[in-house]
Scaffold this motif. Structure first.
Motif, mmCIF file in Angstrom:
data_model
loop_
_atom_site.group_PDB
_atom_site.id
_atom_site.type_symbol
_atom_site.label_atom_id
_atom_site.label_comp_id
_atom_site.label_asym_id
_atom_site.label_seq_id
_atom_site.Cartn_x
_atom_site.Cartn_y
_atom_site.Cartn_z
ATOM 1 N N LYS A 13 42.118 53.673 15.135
ATOM 2 C CA LYS A 13 41.942 54.337 16.364
ATOM 3 C C LYS A 13 41.906 53.335 17.656
ATOM 4 O O LYS A 13 42.483 53.819 18.741
ATOM 5 N N GLU A 14 41.344 52.383 17.420
ATOM 6 C CA GLU A 14 41.174 51.200 18.473
ATOM 7 C C GLU A 14 42.455 50.369 18.834
ATOM 8 O O GLU A 14 42.841 50.198 19.860
ATOM 9 N N GLN A 15 43.417 50.372 17.638
ATOM 10 C CA GLN A 15 44.777 49.985 17.778
ATOM 11 C C GLN A 15 45.759 50.850 18.574
ATOM 12 O O GLN A 15 46.683 50.274 19.023
ATOM 13 N N ARG A 19 48.619 49.825 21.208
ATOM 14 C CA ARG A 19 50.032 50.247 20.973
ATOM 15 C C ARG A 19 50.468 51.082 22.060
ATOM 16 O O ARG A 19 51.796 50.983 22.354
ATOM 17 N N GLN A 20 49.852 52.019 22.779
ATOM 18 C CA GLN A 20 50.296 52.695 23.580
ATOM 19 C C GLN A 20 50.724 51.842 25.044
ATOM 20 O O GLN A 20 52.056 52.103 25.451
ATOM 21 N N VAL A 21 50.164 51.002 25.307
ATOM 22 C CA VAL A 21 50.318 50.106 26.345
ATOM 23 C C VAL A 21 51.619 49.158 25.930
ATOM 24 O O VAL A 21 52.394 49.050 26.635
ATOM 25 N N TYR A 38 48.197 43.901 31.185
ATOM 26 C CA TYR A 38 47.485 43.141 30.334
ATOM 27 C C TYR A 38 47.110 43.815 29.171
ATOM 28 O O TYR A 38 47.018 44.935 29.181
ATOM 29 N N ASP A 39 46.763 43.054 28.057
ATOM 30 C CA ASP A 39 46.373 43.822 26.779
ATOM 31 C C ASP A 39 45.030 44.549 27.040
ATOM 32 O O ASP A 39 44.351 44.486 28.122
ATOM 33 N N VAL A 40 44.756 45.364 26.176
ATOM 34 C CA VAL A 40 43.285 46.042 26.206
ATOM 35 C C VAL A 40 42.273 45.213 26.023
ATOM 36 O O VAL A 40 42.326 43.957 25.287
ATOM 37 N N ALA A 41 41.243 45.405 26.665
ATOM 38 C CA ALA A 41 39.879 44.795 26.637
ATOM 39 C C ALA A 41 38.957 45.397 25.584
ATOM 40 O O ALA A 41 39.003 46.548 25.461
ATOM 41 N N LEU A 42 38.082 44.588 25.235
ATOM 42 C CA LEU A 42 36.968 44.966 24.295
ATOM 43 C C LEU A 42 35.735 45.364 24.958
ATOM 44 O O LEU A 42 35.369 44.351 25.685
ATOM 45 N N GLN A 43 35.014 46.301 24.900
ATOM 46 C CA GLN A 43 33.747 46.539 25.563
ATOM 47 C C GLN A 43 32.847 46.896 24.322
ATOM 48 O O GLN A 43 33.158 47.669 23.335
#
Length: 253
Positions: A13-15, A19-21, A38-43
């Motif tokens: 789910k997180e990937q 993948r959409q970006v 920029y790639d996704v960030a983690l929170q």
């Protein structure tokens, strides 16, 4: 086993967000002036439910913050093509009327006599949308000033000043992507203008800037994500097999 399946499912789910970006960047590898994000960030997100209050889980969030890394500049020789130099951006009018920004510089005159880019967004000057007199030949200088002359006039035809492109320097601000694909000031409401700074924005006449997305790098990352997805699916299948084996051992002989 259920916990391992939950972890694999959460990874898939997180990937999906990353993948959409990545797919969006890859689809625009040949779009004029396109800028990757920029790639996704983690929170950290607190896990609700029974258990300790200290339970947190990493969640991927798409930042969609624009990379202004320059793309390849291609000389076209077309008088109305421009490539934005360094971290300059061109001010245009969004479909809803807001002020927005772009790096797309394939300009043209629409049937209404207004200057627009290849995406159909009206280009803004000092007084709003730029109007070009019909039948005039347009030339654009590196500082954004627009001149036009009548090609039918015999002799040395004098060029007439039309307007000046509203260029902005985005080297000191972060830009985000709007829903319509244009740029905005990150963290501000749509339509917020970029304040003038000490750096004078410039452009390259008779040239276009290509996308800054590397097709090879994007494809490599997409393959890596595909393999990671397959690995997580195999883990879920193995857990299902182990669970069925454990259940069969509990059956009475």
């Amino acid at each position: 086993m259920d916990r391992l399946v939950f972890t694999s499912n959460a990874t898939i789910k997180e990937q999906a967000t990353a993948r959409q970006v990545l797919v969006n960047d890859l689809a625009n590898v040949s779009t004029v002036g396109f800028k990757s994000s920029y790639d996704v960030a983690l929170q950290s997100v607190k896990v609700e439910g029974p258990g300790f209050d200290s339970r947190y889980q990493a969640q991927a969030v798409a930042r969609d913050q624009i990379r202004l890394t320059p793309g390849p500049v291609m000389a076209t020789g077309r008088p109305m093509d421009i490539a934005l130099a360094e971290k300059s951006v061109l001010t245009v009018q969004a479909p809803n009327g807001d002020v927005a920004f772009t790096r797309r510089g394939d300009l043209r005159v629409n049937p209404q006599g207004q200057l627009e880019n290849g995406s159909g967004h009206l280009v803004l000057g000092n007084g709003g949308p730029i109007a070009v007199p019909p039948g005039m030949q347009v030339s654009i200088n590196p500082d954004g000033t627009i001149f036009a002359r009548d090609p039918a006039q015999t002799g040395a035809a004098a060029s007439v000043f039309i307007d000046q492109l509203r260029l902005r320097d985005a080297s000191s601000v972060n830009l985000g992507r709007r829903q319509d694909g244009l740029f905005k000031v990150d963290g501000q409401t749509d339509g917020t203008d970029i304040a003038l700074g000490g750096t004078v924005p410039k452009l390259i006449p008779q040239a276009l800037e290509g996308s800054n997305v590397s097709a090879i790098e994007a494809m490599t990352r997409l393959i890596d994500q595909s393999r990671s997805f397959e690995t997580q699916i195999r883990i879920i299948k193995e857990m299902k097999t182990l669970d069925e084996s454990g259940a069969s051992m509990m059956k009475p002989a």
